[in-house]
Design an enzyme around this catalytic site. Sequence first.
Site, PDB file in Angstrom:
ATOM      1  N   THR A   1       0.962  -1.142   0.103  1.00  0.00           N
ATOM      2  CA  THR A   1       0.023   0.040  -0.014  1.00  0.00           C
ATOM      3  C   THR A   1       0.818   1.333   0.216  1.00  0.00           C
ATOM      4  OG1 THR A   1      -1.431   1.273   1.347  1.00  0.00           O
ATOM      5  CG2 THR A   1      -0.232  -0.488   2.563  1.00  0.00           C
TER       6      THR A   1
ATOM      7  N   CYS B   1      -2.008   4.895  -5.230  1.00  0.00           N
ATOM      8  CA  CYS B   1      -2.816   4.086  -4.473  1.00  0.00           C
ATOM      9  C   CYS B   1      -2.974   2.944  -5.009  1.00  0.00           C
ATOM     10  CB  CYS B   1      -4.014   4.792  -4.002  1.00  0.00           C
ATOM     11  SG  CYS B   1      -5.264   3.813  -3.144  1.00  0.00           S
TER      12      CYS B   1
END
Length: 230
Positions: A83, A197
């Site tokens: 992430t 992202c």
Amino acid sequence: MKTIGIIGGMSWESTAEYYKQLNEGVKQHKGGLHSAKIILNSVDFAEIELLQRSGEWDKSAVLLCDAAQSIERAGADFVLIATNTMHKVAEQVQEAVSIPLLHIADTTGEVLVEKGITKVGLLGTAFTMEEAFYKQRLSDKFGIEVVVPNGVQRKLVHDVIYNELCLGKVNRRSKDDFHTIISDLAESGAQGVILGCTEIGLLVSQDETDTPLFDTVELHALAAVKEALR
């Protein structure tokens, strides 16, 4: 072949894409029935998201450090945080283990330099777009100027990530909105746009725009495969 450690689950949708791309990459290089050696610790994203929202980054760092340590004990040779946003605590995670942490901004920055990109747009959570931990690393380490959307657009991107993509929802209107934002960043001088992202690649793809897109899942996974086979 080295064993890849993954701190995943943030969200599981993007972690599944990591798993797929890591295995495809190893198979591409080694052929046959080869697949990646992976140790995955998948956290409960609801716990992490609550800590993000309340600004309790130190507590979230503890959770990720524990995950990294369990991965190291299990025999991983290096570790990924799957992430972008949680790289805000990457330094704490690296300090908690003796194996290397393959930083997602570094793998992205190296490709940007190879492509001759000196000014790039960044899409991600509000934390990634607005705070310094990601943008500053690209600027300081790679000399790349990073630009982000305006305030209204940043809120839209953030909301789509958490309220749609992290729940496995892909909406046509959101896709159109993201492409408008990508076009605006290009018009402001960005030579490309980082999909900063790990869920954004589920919504937009390179074949839908002339603006070069840099999908951080793809770049992170490619670097991990290279390291695993090195």
